[in-house]
Enzyme design. Sequence first.
Site, mmCIF file in Angstrom:
data_model
loop_
_atom_site.group_PDB
_atom_site.id
_atom_site.type_symbol
_atom_site.label_atom_id
_atom_site.label_comp_id
_atom_site.label_asym_id
_atom_site.label_seq_id
_atom_site.Cartn_x
_atom_site.Cartn_y
_atom_site.Cartn_z
ATOM 1 N N ASP A 195 0.810 -1.302 -0.030
ATOM 2 C CA ASP A 195 0.006 -0.019 0.092
ATOM 3 C C ASP A 195 0.968 1.235 0.134
ATOM 4 O OD1 ASP A 195 -1.850 -2.244 1.329
ATOM 5 O OD2 ASP A 195 -2.911 -0.790 0.143
ATOM 6 N N ASN A 205 1.270 -2.898 4.135
ATOM 7 C CA ASN A 205 0.582 -3.593 3.499
ATOM 8 C C ASN A 205 -0.640 -4.381 4.604
ATOM 9 O OD1 ASN A 205 -0.086 -4.623 0.732
ATOM 10 N ND2 ASN A 205 0.750 -6.788 1.409
#
Lengths: 292, 292
Positions: A195, A205
């Site tokens: 992310d 993430n």
Amino acid sequence: MTDPFEQSLHQLREDRRQGASALARQALTVLCRSVEQLANDDVATLRRVMAQRCQQLQSVRPSMAVIDRLLEQWQQQVATEALSHAQLSTLMIERAQQLIAQSCQAQDWCARHAAARIRRGQTVISHSRSSTVMKVFEHLVGQDVRVIISESRPLNEGVAVAHRLQQQGFDVTLITDAQLGLFAARADVALVGADSLLADGSVVNKAGTLLLALASGAAQIPFYVCCESDKRCPLVPEQVTLEAMSPLELGHELLAGPGRGHVENIYFDITPAALVTGVFDEAGLQLVTAGG
Amino acid sequence: MTDPFEQSLHQLREDRRQGASALARQALTVLCRSVEQLANDDVATLRRVMAQRCQQLQSVRPSMAVIDRLLEQWQQQVATEALSHAQLSTLMIERAQQLIAQSCQAQDWCARHAAARIRRGQTVISHSRSSTVMKVFEHLVGQDVRVIISESRPLNEGVAVAHRLQQQGFDVTLITDAQLGLFAARADVALVGADSLLADGSVVNKAGTLLLALASGAAQIPFYVCCESDKRCPLVPEQVTLEAMSPLELGHELLAGPGRGHVENIYFDITPAALVTGVFDEAGLQLVTAGG
């Protein structure tokens, strides 16, 4: 909440299925639609409202740096003076579309670089769903690659990954997140999306990624991250907001009792750079050095 | 399957709720019932059938060394010659009851030693359900201890642990297994039970334990195991059968597709000694040295 923009904001905030890159491109699409909705306003209003909306979109998913990053680029590219309403509208839409296309291209290059590193017959272990990692597998169709994927509680997006990969002909093993330690030792390489990539090289993430990274280290297999450089952000871990979603997603209610009970549903964790073998971005494999 | 002994074997094989110590005691209770069922047979038949049944019970849960260990002790203690049927029956039942009582006492001593190590106001993180760890918490009631417990997929026995601890007045946080990495960093100490302790000091326990141990190491908190010395077994990890249960327990079915799909449900993992700070057994805290 009948305003289409508010609806779009709400959708982006609640989306659990799509990764950060896909949501960043969706945010750019929302900007395009906003420009169209403001067709009858004057140019000053267009500029002002779009700046506001851009800012609102930038903060809608704080764990996903790429949304902020792409929208920041867009904001800079449309900050020209002395344009007519028609010219500014066209510029805004064109720039958004260009950024979407660039993001797709960057993602595809990341995927090509990662796929080139995985050899025929190898077993890849992954966690959660990443559109970038799905693109890596597209490049590996027919290469006799096996995939181990964890369900990724609470919403089990790993199950959809398993179905998709099976349809593409992969030999897929679906496991609980709790079995990541056991199965890392049966894989040749671990591969996840991200992310955000933080300033110190650590990786934001889906929760559970840190566990896979630790298990990969213990099993002595490489742990790779695959994501565009647009996911890099200047924050350090202490500055990052890890989004929490509704505890109801877990499906367990704690009874009222003498003791206090909480159900926690934090969606992301942070994997330190020391556990990351390297990051595949659009330029190739970037080796990670802890602390830098 | 109307034979009561076969039914008991089946129950032991399928039990997902109780830990190894409780199941070992249950196996001894099954032996007592068998003796009663054989009241009208001659002494040679009693000896032969009980030896067979003991052997069947010893192999019913291969990941749980304590069952084999306690039944082996029982077998040795009843291997006396020249007894009448009545004398042998009585001996068999008495010895089984004695072993059950000793097992309970040992478990309680383990729990006392572990509880003495946890200080008022500390946060303990644990995974899955262990009757020994539940006893530790009984000793900690009223000590302002907080507990973080993971659900422990697939059957989520951690949820029952959370409910029980909440009833006892603890401040309980229930998380997904995937959040163990995040939450180890918010705890002061990790504490789990064990199904077996292997010859090299490694620990067989519910899948996910290895992840908690790795996360504890990364978070620099101690990782303790609490279990009786009867759980020690002479095997090394390569010799251990890690029981797999039905993939249906995960609740995900893989579609028929061009690729092969498997759902794996291995119940146990093995945590290497190097990740274990120490083991609380009935004699106190045993520090673990890797490889020995």
